[in-house]
Write an enzyme that holds these catalytic residues in place. Structure first.
Site, PDB file in Angstrom:
ATOM      1  N   ARG A  65      35.667   7.531 -36.603  1.00 51.64           N
ATOM      2  CA  ARG A  65      35.900   8.917 -36.828  1.00 51.64           C
ATOM      3  C   ARG A  65      35.587   9.256 -38.179  1.00 51.64           C
ATOM      4  O   ARG A  65      36.107  10.325 -38.909  1.00 51.64           O
ATOM      5  CB  ARG A  65      37.302   9.437 -36.424  1.00 51.64           C
ATOM      6  N   ASP A 305      32.917   1.458 -26.444  1.00 50.26           N
ATOM      7  CA  ASP A 305      32.626   2.875 -26.536  1.00 50.26           C
ATOM      8  C   ASP A 305      33.825   3.609 -26.986  1.00 50.26           C
ATOM      9  O   ASP A 305      34.099   4.613 -26.506  1.00 50.26           O
ATOM     10  CB  ASP A 305      32.048   3.230 -25.412  1.00 50.26           C
ATOM     11  N   HIS A 309      41.268   9.706 -30.014  1.00 45.61           N
ATOM     12  CA  HIS A 309      41.407  11.201 -30.123  1.00 45.61           C
ATOM     13  C   HIS A 309      42.976  11.620 -30.512  1.00 45.61           C
ATOM     14  O   HIS A 309      43.877  10.663 -30.214  1.00 45.61           O
ATOM     15  CB  HIS A 309      41.259  11.981 -28.689  1.00 45.61           C
TER      16      HIS A 309
END
Lengths: 425, 334
Positions: A65, A305, A309
């Site tokens: 991120r 993967d 979040h």
């Protein structure tokens, strides 16, 4: 720094090793497995009696991120999570913000990873500028800045542009990473098109969204001869198509994300957005076909993967949530569970997480051969534990595997001869 | 899902989808709705069951019929009603939906009637609302529109009594229809003998047979010997995504006319959730003809919505419907 790892059950699929051995490490490299080199004096000795010792894991797809989405996670937070999960190398897809389509972004990510010091990040460059599928990125410059290959994440609508991207990548010795999805068939879908999408009235993504893209890109490869890697397959039929292509001698490889080997569309029935992933969870026979693909070696690597979040990203009606699972910390546990479920042997499982992804990337890690970089994972393979969201090290706790029981826990991780994770006893 | 909708005593708490409810609850809803139908005939069309309660019509998608009948139903139950229409495009972010919810909770509302473009949004709101708040789904995406399905069941029961002998055909855009999904589930829970869907394959969802229906692409075959025909509304935008060539061809193939109706059972009733596109789904002769029960569906909507609201608020439990003091419980077709 000299380290010896004593008495562990060494599994090194690259060398067909599966036996009790000592491993000697000097200056970040493995110097010997078996006998101590002349005059070797260890600064540190790790007792691995009763434990499994394998190469550090290589994850072909994990998003940390950074840059741009630090409200979800950072390279520091996710490096720590990766190290705790035995992962020493991750490939970072190009959909950061800004996108990895300039050397500066690629370098920034590697620099930050170096500062964090717990995991190596290999950036994947954007195949097209801004991932828009219209203009080629400066692939040679990206390669020189450390990009391990080129990928596009989003579908490339225009077949001619895909062709040129492949030709240009192959001119510079780059592997093209493809998430196969037909732009038009994907449309606004968010779950597998099948019984569950029909029952819940959620917009579906047909299997053909994947197989059409695989067919198109295989046809291009046949003509161009570029090395391509299909990332995160979701359908059994795509596995069969790739098996045929490999049989015909095309330079093609594939991976699957670990959650696709366990979950199916049936897990969506309560609308829990934690199961919202892309590509979507498909049906039981797809799951079985993917498992078979892994067992037969059509699918050579299992990846996480990883997509951490913030909680708000999942606080909405199903399709309005952001897709993805925080998955670093379940990559090895789920893969080991496939061994328990007799999908393949322990040695094959380790290969899917080490030497096979290393070969796909063309890097020399993923093995414990003398001379290799000393990336090592030590695990207590008998230890039974339960995943608890609140104990995860990743900033994202969006996992569908909360409360699952696993066998096998990482106790030590070494990155280039440094202990970067040690489980508190 | 069922846990969310039903409390520990098996009574309705939220009404989010037909799926997950049993035949008893559906029958209770129909019986309770029957008991309310007497109120409409009274001079003062009100009962005090929800007096002092605040009911919010929370509509993120436009609606006339559904919102109005919910409002009327709430007012007949003596509740205070707040109508909130929110442009869906302004609230595509989940936080905003939750924020909206929290704000309304802070105004001490008791019940949300929710319509939203995302499938699963009513479940989402029910999951995150405070425990005393009741949620009724007035349509979520393509998923569910349970009060519409129940008013359709009430209409069918008033005309046909017994579901177990019925052949019901649902015609039109099954793929995008929350109404069709809820109708199919309700019909099958109530024991309907044969449920058919009729549409070109572009408007049928994948594996539609898994819903327990027979699929037909030919209208005449699909409605042969049918006792009930439900026509669905066709959205004009279906022509754009290459799902249909034209409304003209659609009417030629799937539009209901007196001529095509001759294949159906002679007692067939024709239903439509409204609003009708005359000359696309059916011609005016059928829409206004003796077999059409479209306007009865609308009035029945009020009774069903009164029933669901009062049951969810706990103002009526099913035992009360057999109470001699309760509103007329055994009223038959009007």
């Amino acid at each position: 720094m000299r380290i010896v790892i004593r008495n562990g059950h060494v599994i090194d699929p690259a060398n067909n090793t599966s036996e009790i051995r000592d491993i000697y490490i000097t200056k970040g490299h493995i110097v010997s497995t078996g006998n101590a080199p002349d005059g070797f004096k260890a600064n540190r000795e790790i007792d691995a009696t009763g434990k499994t010792v394998c190469p550090g894991l290589i994850d072909l797809c994990a998003r940390f991120r950074e840059p741009g989405l630090e409200h979800k996670a950072t390279i520091v937070s996710e490096s720590a999570a990766a190290a705790s999960a035995g992962i020493t190398t991750v490939v970072c897809p190009p959909d950061t913000d800004p996108i990895i389509d300039t050397p500066a972004v690629a370098k920034l990510i590697q620099e930050r990873a170096g500062q964090a010091g717990q995991t190596r990040i290999l950036p994947l460059g954007a195949l097209t500028r801004n991932l828009e599928g219209e203009q080629l990125s400066e692939m040679a410059a990206l390669r020189d800045a450390g990009c391990i290959g080129m990928g596009n994440i989003h579908a490339i609508k225009d077949t001619k542009i895909m062709r040129h991207a492949m030709e240009y990548a192959s001119s510079h010795g780059l592997t093209v990473f493809i998430r196969p999805m037909d732009y038009w068939l994907y449309d606004n879908g968010c779950v597998h098109e099948g019984t569950v999408s029909t029952r819940l009235g959620l917009p579906g993504i047909p299997e053909a969204a994947e197989t059409t893209a695989v067919a198109r890109d295989l046809a291009l490869v046949e003509q161009i001869g570029v090395r391509i890697h299909f990332s995160q397959l979701s359908s059994a039929r795509a596995v069969q198509m790739i098996a045929r292509a490999k049989h015909d001698g095309l330079p093609v490889s594939a991976d699957v994300s670990a959650h696709q080997l366990f979950l199916t569309e049936m897990d969506l029935l309560d609308f829990d957005p934690v199961h919202h992933v892309q590509p979507p969870l498909r049906n039981q026979s797809d799951r079985d076909g993917l498992r078979k693909g892994v067992a037969k070696g059509t699918i050579r690597a299992i990846c996480s993967d990883h997509q951490p979040h913030e909680p708000d990203a999942k606080l909405a009606p199903f399709c309005a949530t952001e897709p993805g699972i925080s998955a670093l910390e379940t990559l090895l546990p789920l893969t080991l569970r496939l061994v328990e479920e007799k999908v393949f042997t322990l040695s094959e499982a380790i290969a899917c997480l080490t030497i096979e992804p290393a070969r796909i990337l063309g890097v020399d890690s993923g093995t414990l051969s003398p001379g290799a970089t000393a990336d090592v994972c030590i695990l207590d393979s008998e230890k039974i534990w339960q995943l608890q969201k609140h104990n995860m090290l990743s900033r994202g706790t969006n996992t569908p595997f909360n409360h699952w029981e696993f066998k096998g826990k990482v106790t030590h991780t070494l990155l280039a001869g440094r202990v970067v994770f040690e489980l508190e006893p | 899902m069922s846990n969310l909708q039903v409390d520990e005593n098996g009574r309705l708490r939220h009404f989010l989808s037909i799926e997950g409810l049993n035949r008893q609850i559906l029958t209770d809803i129909l019986d309770t709705a029957e008991s309310f139908s007497g109120i409409t005939d009274q001079h003062i069309k009100k009962v005090p069951l929800l007096r002092g309660r605040i009911i919010v019509n929370l509509f993120f998608e436009s609606s006339t019929r559904t919102r109005t009948t919910f409002e009327l139903a709430a007012k007949r139950l003596s509740a205070d009603v707040l109508n909130i229409n929110i442009n869906a495009s302004a609230t595509t972010k989940g936080e905003t939906l939750l924020d909206t919810l929290r704000n309304l909770e802070a105004m001490h509302c008791d019940m949300f009637i929710v319509r939203h473009a995302e499938s699963g949004s009513a479940h989402f709101i029910a999951q995150h609302a405070q425990p005393h708040i009741r949620v009724i789904n007035a349509g979520d995406g393509r998923h569910s529109h349970p009060t519409q399905a129940m008013l359709d069941m009430l209409t069918i029961r008033r005309h046909k009594k017994d579901f177990s002998k019925l052949k019901v055909a649902i015609v039109g855009d099954i793929l995008h229809s929350r109404v069709a999904r809820s109708q199919i589930q309700a019909l099958s829970i109530l024991g309907t003998s044969e449920i058919r869907v009729v549409a070109p394959r572009t408007l049928l969802p994948a594996k539609v047979q898994s819903l327990g229906v027979h699929a037909y692409t030919d209208l005449k075959e699909g409605i042969r010997d049918a006792d009930v025909i439900i026509m669905l509304r066709l959205q004009q935008e279906r022509m754009q995504g290459a799902l249909l060539p034209s409304s003209h061809e659609y009417f030629q193939l799937y539009g209901l006319t007196e001529e095509k109706l001759s294949c159906a059972n002679k007692d067939v009733i024709i239903m439509h959730p409204g609003p009708i596109n005359r000359g696309i789904e059916m011609d005016s002769q059928v829409a206004d003809g003796p077999r059409s029960v479209v306007l009865q569906q609308v009035s029945n909507g009020i009774d069903v919505r009164m029933a669901v609201m009062s049951m969810a608020m706990g103002s009526i439990n099913t035992a009360e419907t057999t109470d001699p003091n309760a509103p007329n419980a055994s009223k038959e077709t009007r």
